[in-house]
Design a protein around this motif. Structure first.
Motif, PDB file in Angstrom:
ATOM      1  N   LEU A 124       0.848  -1.188   0.000  1.00 25.32           N
ATOM      2  CA  LEU A 124       0.000   0.000   0.000  1.00 25.32           C
ATOM      3  C   LEU A 124       0.882   1.235   0.000  1.00 25.32           C
ATOM      4  O   LEU A 124       1.924   1.264   0.665  1.00 25.32           O
ATOM      5  CB  LEU A 124      -0.900   0.001   1.233  1.00 25.32           C
ATOM      6  N   LEU A 125       0.469   2.248  -0.737  1.00 25.32           N
ATOM      7  CA  LEU A 125       1.246   3.478  -0.819  1.00 25.32           C
ATOM      8  C   LEU A 125       0.572   4.597  -0.037  1.00 25.32           C
ATOM      9  O   LEU A 125      -0.654   4.678   0.019  1.00 25.32           O
ATOM     10  CB  LEU A 125       1.424   3.908  -2.278  1.00 25.32           C
ATOM     11  N   ASP A 126       1.388   5.440   0.548  1.00 28.13           N
ATOM     12  CA  ASP A 126       0.918   6.579   1.335  1.00 28.13           C
ATOM     13  C   ASP A 126       0.698   7.771   0.408  1.00 28.13           C
ATOM     14  O   ASP A 126       1.614   8.555   0.168  1.00 28.13           O
ATOM     15  CB  ASP A 126       1.957   6.901   2.418  1.00 28.13           C
ATOM     16  N   VAL A 127      -0.513   7.849  -0.136  1.00 30.30           N
ATOM     17  CA  VAL A 127      -0.923   8.977  -0.977  1.00 30.30           C
ATOM     18  C   VAL A 127      -2.121   9.596  -0.294  1.00 30.30           C
ATOM     19  O   VAL A 127      -3.113   8.922  -0.027  1.00 30.30           O
ATOM     20  CB  VAL A 127      -1.277   8.526  -2.419  1.00 30.30           C
ATOM     21  N   ARG A 128      -2.028  10.867  -0.034  1.00 26.82           N
ATOM     22  CA  ARG A 128      -3.024  11.568   0.773  1.00 26.82           C
ATOM     23  C   ARG A 128      -4.159  12.126  -0.077  1.00 26.82           C
ATOM     24  O   ARG A 128      -4.080  12.174  -1.294  1.00 26.82           O
ATOM     25  CB  ARG A 128      -2.342  12.714   1.531  1.00 26.82           C
ATOM     26  N   CYS A 129      -5.190  12.611   0.603  1.00 26.94           N
ATOM     27  CA  CYS A 129      -6.300  13.256  -0.094  1.00 26.94           C
ATOM     28  C   CYS A 129      -5.837  14.618  -0.622  1.00 26.94           C
ATOM     29  O   CYS A 129      -4.798  15.144  -0.218  1.00 26.94           O
ATOM     30  CB  CYS A 129      -7.512  13.408   0.827  1.00 26.94           C
ATOM     31  N   CYS A 130      -6.614  15.176  -1.517  1.00 29.63           N
ATOM     32  CA  CYS A 130      -6.229  16.431  -2.181  1.00 29.63           C
ATOM     33  C   CYS A 130      -6.061  17.603  -1.216  1.00 29.63           C
ATOM     34  O   CYS A 130      -5.305  18.526  -1.500  1.00 29.63           O
ATOM     35  CB  CYS A 130      -7.252  16.783  -3.260  1.00 29.63           C
TER      36      CYS A 130
END
Length: 167
Positions: free
Chosen positions: A81-87
């Motif tokens: 899983l990658l740590d990509v945040r909300c906009c």
């Protein structure tokens, strides 16, 4: 500390770099990444059109195709899983920092550094096509004047309760 509707704090966590501290090229890459991932995070929500970001920034359509190639491979093949945040999240996740390093390295002609970063995300069979997409994205983003620094950037491991995922 107050949180947004995604449960993220309204300020970066201690040790995280703030999106407000990014240069224009870095901010473009971050915005494109978050906008691309947004429909995966919340399929029913309303999201920014990541392709429109490329048009507004004057970045060639071929760069968008390279970015989409890279991200499509990552979405299908990521080994974790990658740590990509909300906009709207003000702090940068570790994998968002990694994409900034990948792009900066490729713009500086340091493909091996970019490949090293990608090996943390992808199985060996997916590396070459992902790198090709990333290279096209990085080259054409630089041609549009959106250059990123190469070399290490501050990065923290994702928090244990990270609910921000790409895959």
């Amino acid at each position: 500390m107050p949180a947004d509707d995604c449960g993220h704090h309204l300020e970066p966590a201690p040790g995280e770099r703030s999106a407000l501290d990014l240069a224009s090229g870095e901010l473009f890459v971050l915005a494109a990444l978050r906008a691309w991932v947004a429909p995966l995070r919340d399929p029913e929500g309303t999201h920014p059109d990541w392709r429109a970001l490329f048009r507004m920034a004057g970045v060639a359509a071929d760069a968008a195709q390279g970015f989409d190639q890279l991200m499509g491979i990552v979405a299908r093949s990521a080994i974790r899983l990658l740590d990509v945040r909300c906009c709207r999240c003000p702090g940068l996740g570790a994998d968002e920092e990694a994409l900034l390093r990948i792009t900066g390295a490729l713009q500086a002609g340091e493909a091996l550094s970019a490949l090293e970063e990608l090996t943390d995300w992808l199985p060996q069979a997916a590396l070459v096509p992902a790198l090709q997409g990333a290279q096209r994205f990085a080259t054409l983003t630089a041609a549009a004047g959106l250059r990123l620094p190469s070399g290490p950037s501050p990065a923290q491991p994702p928090p244990a309760d990270a609910g921000r995922v790409l895959h």
